[in-house]
Design an enzyme around this catalytic site. Structure first.
Site, PDB file in Angstrom:
ATOM      1  N   HIS A   1       7.214 -50.839  19.137  1.00 28.00           N
ATOM      2  CA  HIS A   1       8.542 -50.616  18.560  1.00 28.00           C
ATOM      3  C   HIS A   1       9.383 -51.873  18.847  1.00 28.00           C
ATOM      4  CE1 HIS A   1      11.815 -48.663  16.759  1.00 28.00           C
ATOM      5  NE2 HIS A   1      12.072 -47.696  17.614  1.00 28.00           N
TER       6      HIS A   1
ATOM      7  N   GLN B   1      13.377 -52.165  18.454  1.00 27.71           N
ATOM      8  CA  GLN B   1      14.068 -51.422  19.512  1.00 27.71           C
ATOM      9  C   GLN B   1      14.159 -52.277  20.773  1.00 27.71           C
ATOM     10  OE1 GLN B   1      15.221 -47.887  19.630  1.00 27.71           O
ATOM     11  NE2 GLN B   1      16.227 -48.883  21.353  1.00 27.71           N
TER      12      GLN B   1
ATOM     13  N   ARG C   1      21.585 -51.845  17.772  1.00 26.87           N
ATOM     14  CA  ARG C   1      20.439 -51.989  16.847  1.00 26.87           C
ATOM     15  C   ARG C   1      20.888 -52.700  15.568  1.00 26.87           C
ATOM     16  NH1 ARG C   1      16.279 -47.962  17.027  1.00 26.87           N
ATOM     17  NH2 ARG C   1      15.224 -49.381  15.598  1.00 26.87           N
TER      18      ARG C   1
ATOM     19  N   CYS D   1      15.917 -45.045  24.236  1.00 27.10           N
ATOM     20  CA  CYS D   1      16.016 -45.362  22.797  1.00 27.10           C
ATOM     21  C   CYS D   1      16.375 -44.137  21.953  1.00 27.10           C
ATOM     22  CB  CYS D   1      14.713 -45.978  22.313  1.00 27.10           C
ATOM     23  SG  CYS D   1      13.307 -44.857  22.337  1.00 27.10           S
TER      24      CYS D   1
ATOM     25  N   ARG E   1       7.994 -47.827   8.926  1.00 28.80           N
ATOM     26  CA  ARG E   1       7.685 -47.019  10.113  1.00 28.80           C
ATOM     27  C   ARG E   1       6.447 -46.226   9.758  1.00 28.80           C
ATOM     28  NH1 ARG E   1      11.544 -43.436  13.941  1.00 28.80           N
ATOM     29  NH2 ARG E   1      11.942 -45.561  14.630  1.00 28.80           N
TER      30      ARG E   1
ATOM     31  N   ASP F   1      11.602 -43.049  27.982  1.00 24.83           N
ATOM     32  CA  ASP F   1      11.437 -42.542  26.619  1.00 24.83           C
ATOM     33  C   ASP F   1      10.776 -41.168  26.737  1.00 24.83           C
ATOM     34  OD1 ASP F   1      11.258 -42.356  23.853  1.00 24.83           O
ATOM     35  OD2 ASP F   1       9.604 -43.769  23.653  1.00 24.83           O
TER      36      ASP F   1
END
Ligand code: CP
Ligand code: NVA
Length: 309
Positions: free
Chosen positions: A135, A138, A293, A267, A108, A227
């Site tokens: 991402h 996700q 996930r 998310c 990340r 988001d």
């Protein structure tokens, strides 16, 4: 060896294979506890190194559980414990050293160019665990959640994104091409998708519609996704940006314009972009979304290590 860096670089066939594998594995684990290992321990003896340059709760834990449930192990690193990113060691050297110790590397990062540089030098699969521009793990997992709950292929559903046009949306746009679904985007005019992603989506015939009015965007939707307005990498005046998004807050009135059985996804972490009653209400599937996930990332790891059935 395969990498998982961006959805646009993976074939639709492989993406579907990952989702199919995740579905089978999730079903088989029905009564398993968190650290029980899947039958056959397909990644026995394998080590995943994961490094986070930015905060993470879900990605960190779900990748840890994913590799463990496949029979392997995880080592989680913080960049401030390494020479990485402080100038003490070239990124290319870090990539080569990680390659001699581990079987896969999940990063990340706060900078897409670091991901590019690692990609150039790494000798093991590289997984993107969020960058300023995408991402992918996700979004692939969210597609799994949508199809699981709706019991339909995503191509048969109307998907709507309301909010900031950020890294998560970029991956969703890429997915809309790979899985051929309709995507409405509702955002303020000043904060639309980047020129790059718009160019790519045009070239790849994405079924994309952009609305500057959230009521028009959400109409007839099966799935509503949002988001945070201010992402970790956003170097903006937060207060000023948030003002532009006030009309785009997902609340009870707005969600009523979607289909009756529409689902809401986020998310996480969340901010002011959604009201509590929607986030915690009957349409919200955010906890299932977070738990999935693990299942999808297991199949991503198997894909990367060429063990997908
Ligand atoms: N959704 C997500 O990636 O959460 P974290 O930032 O907590 O990993
Ligand atoms: N867009 C958010 C996602 C967090 C999981 C961010 O980049 O901060």
């Amino acid at each position: 060896m395969r990498h998982f860096i961006n959805i646009k670089n993976i074939s639709s066939k492989d993406l579907r294979k990952i989702l199919n594998d995740a579905k089978k594995r999730k079903y088989k684990r029905k009564n398993y506890s968190s650290l029980e290992i899947d039958k056959g321990a397909p990644l026995k003896g394998k080590l995943l190194i994961q490094m986070f340059e930015k905060s993470s709760l879900r990605t960190r834990i779900s990748f840890f559980l994913a590799i463990r449930q496949l029979g392997g192990s995880a080592l989680t690193l913080r960049p401030d414990e390494l020479h990485f990113s402080k100038g003490g060691e070239k990124i290319s050297d870090t990539a080569k050293v990680i390659s001699v110790y581990a079987d896969a590397f999940m990063l990340r990062t706060d900078n897409d160019s670091k991901l590019d540089e690692i990609y150039k030098h790494i000798k093991i699969p590289l997984i993107n665990g969020l960058s300023p521009s995408s991402h992918p793990s996700q979004i692939l997992s969210d597609i799994f959640t949508i199809e699981e709950i709706k019991k339909k292929k995503i191509s048969k559903l109307n998907i709507c994104w309301i909010g900031d046009c950020n890294n998560v949306l970029n991956s969703l746009i890429e997915a809309s091409v790979k899985f051929s679904f309709k995507l409405n985007i509702g955002c303020p005019k000043k904060y639309g998708p980047s020129t790059n992603i718009l160019k790519w989506s045009k070239e790849n015939k994405a079924k994309l519609k952009i609305f500057y009015n959230p009521k028009l965007a959400i109409k007839n939707s099966d799935v509503i996704i949002t988001d945070k307005v201010v992402s970790m990498n956003d170097r903006v005046n937060k207060k000023k940006k948030k003002v532009h998004f006030e009309k785009f807050k997902i609340n009870k009135q707005l969600i009523k314009l979607a289909k009756d059985n529409a689902i809401f996804l986020h998310c996480l972490p969340r901010g002011d972009e959604v009201s509590d009653d929607v986030f915690l209400g009957k349409n919200s599937k955010v906890w299932t979304q977070a738990s999935n996930r693990v299942h999808v990332q297991k199949s991503i790891l198997l894909y990367c290590l060429e063990k997908l059935r």
